[in-house]
Design an enzyme around this catalytic site. Structure first.
Site, PDB file in Angstrom:
ATOM      1  N   HIS A   1       0.797  -1.232   0.000  1.00  0.00           N
ATOM      2  CA  HIS A   1       0.000   0.000   0.000  1.00  0.00           C
ATOM      3  C   HIS A   1       0.839   1.297   0.000  1.00  0.00           C
ATOM      4  O   HIS A   1       0.748   2.124  -0.899  1.00  0.00           O
ATOM      5  CB  HIS A   1      -0.907   0.038   1.242  1.00  0.00           C
ATOM      6  CG  HIS A   1      -1.699  -1.187   1.463  1.00  0.00           C
ATOM      7  ND1 HIS A   1      -2.830  -1.488   0.752  1.00  0.00           N
ATOM      8  CD2 HIS A   1      -1.548  -2.208   2.340  1.00  0.00           C
ATOM      9  CE1 HIS A   1      -3.348  -2.627   1.171  1.00  0.00           C
ATOM     10  NE2 HIS A   1      -2.582  -3.090   2.141  1.00  0.00           N
TER      11      HIS A   1
HETATM   12  C1  BDR Z   1      -2.639   0.587   5.674  1.00  0.00           C
HETATM   13  O1  BDR Z   1      -2.740   0.039   6.971  1.00  0.00           O
HETATM   14  C2  BDR Z   1      -1.480  -0.361   7.445  1.00  0.00           C
HETATM   15  O2  BDR Z   1      -1.542  -1.634   7.954  1.00  0.00           O
HETATM   16  C3  BDR Z   1      -0.520  -0.255   6.291  1.00  0.00           C
HETATM   17  O3  BDR Z   1       0.747   0.181   6.744  1.00  0.00           O
HETATM   18  C4  BDR Z   1      -1.156   0.748   5.375  1.00  0.00           C
HETATM   19  O4  BDR Z   1      -0.763   2.056   5.695  1.00  0.00           O
HETATM   20  C5  BDR Z   1      -3.376  -0.304   4.691  1.00  0.00           C
HETATM   21  O5  BDR Z   1      -4.712  -0.387   5.047  1.00  0.00           O
END
Ligand code: BDR
Ligand code: CA
Length: 314
Positions: A244
């Site tokens: 992400h």
């Molecule tokens: C987001 O949530 C976190 O677990 C990850 O780092 C990312 O920023 C994805 O939903």
């Protein structure tokens, strides 16, 4: 030529760590500071992990600040996919570089205020975690919005629904009230929601390309990404975990590999079933002015090509 001034606000976090490495490897960006916030793991860990990652890249010159240790109003929830340490099973040494004195909110406020007053270039704020630090800064001094060139935020989920509740994405669900403040601050926002990041799938072949670079940074990055593997091909369409947070940095570097559209986006802070859900008004039904550019697609081959190339430079 100096790079685009950015502040990274983050909760490292496996994919945060890769995003920080990508930024550190990119001369187009001038990292003014990194702000840690509670999220994937408690602040006690994120503030240390941010410095661990800087040291891995031998960038002990980057100022790292500790920020908020809990969300604005809701009870605290941590992430589920970065392990107890926040960096999976990867053993990065305890950092020797010092943390900066002062609170991350004060750093954000001071830097953005000076940009709002025209004393320095406007600053791009990259948020990779819950939006608490930026929301507190904006609540204290709304005029700092004038010093923000852009907020590029990993957060939200629209057509693909949620990853932490049926309809909510983790960064927003962890502090929806802060997200609401930021989304309606008047600062220009680009959102990197799950709809787009689910396409940035770290397949085994893509991770192998990174590992094959053979450098200590590349090996650590490959190990981190492997820990993050969700292996849910039914949902993502292939094997691998979505990466992400690095998409936020990639968007700054090669905007052309993304597509998206402008829309009004709001956050549900009331609904018992949809708390933390991001609502996008694709068709202007509310008659409200657009407040965000929502990224919908990424060219995943280009994204991993860029990431691999840049990690190879560290
Ligand atoms: C987001 O949530 C976190 O677990 C990850 O780092 C990312 O920023 C994805 O939903
Ligand atoms: Ca994150």
């Amino acid at each position: 030529m100096t790079g685009r001034p950015i502040i990274i606000d983050t909760d490292p976090g496996v994919d945060d760590a890769i995003a920080i490495l990508l930024a550190l490897a990119s001369p187009e960006l001038d990292i003014l500071g990194i702000c840690a916030v509670a999220g994937n793991v408690p602040l006690a860990a994120t503030r240390v992990n941010a410095r661990r990652v800087c040291e891995l890249a031998r960038r002990t010159d980057i100022p790292v600040f500790a920020g908020c240790s809990r969300p604005m109003l809701r009870d605290q929830i941590y992430g589920k996919y970065s392990g107890e340490s926040g960096l999976g099973g990867t053993l990065l040494p305890d950092p020797s570089m010092p943390e900066q004195d002062g609170h991350a909110v004060d750093f954000l406020s001071r830097t953005l205020l000076s940009a709002a007053r025209g004393e320095r270039d406007k600053v791009t704020v990259c948020t990779l975690g819950p939006l608490t630090n930026l929301a507190v800064a904006l609540a204290m001094r709304p005029e700092i919005a004038g010093g923000i060139e852009a907020i590029v935020a990993m957060g939200g989920a629209f057509r693909v629904l949620g990853n932490r509740s049926p309809s909510a994405e983790y960064n927003i669900l962890a502090d929806p009230h802060s997200a609401r403040i930021v989304f309606h601050s008047g600062a220009p926002i680009t959102l990197a929601p799950l709809d787009m990041t689910f396409q940035a799938l770290a397949t085994p072949a893509r991770v192998d390309h990174i590992r094959d670079l053979g450098t200590p940074v590349a090996r650590a990055a490959a190990e981190l990404i492997t820990y993050y593997d969700r292996n849910d091909p039914e949902r993502y369409g292939a094997i691998g975990g979505p990466l992400h947070d690095p998409t936020v940095i990639a968007w700054l570097l090669e905007t052309g590999m993304f597509s998206g559209r402008n829309a009004w986006v709001g956050v549900d802070c009331e609904g018992p079933l949809t708390f933390g859900h991001t609502v996008v008004d694709w068709w202007g039904k509310r008659g409200a002015a657009n407040n965000a550019h929502v990224l919908t697609d990424v060219d995943a081959e280009r994204f991993f090509g860029l990431l691999t190339d840049r990690l190879g430079r560290l």
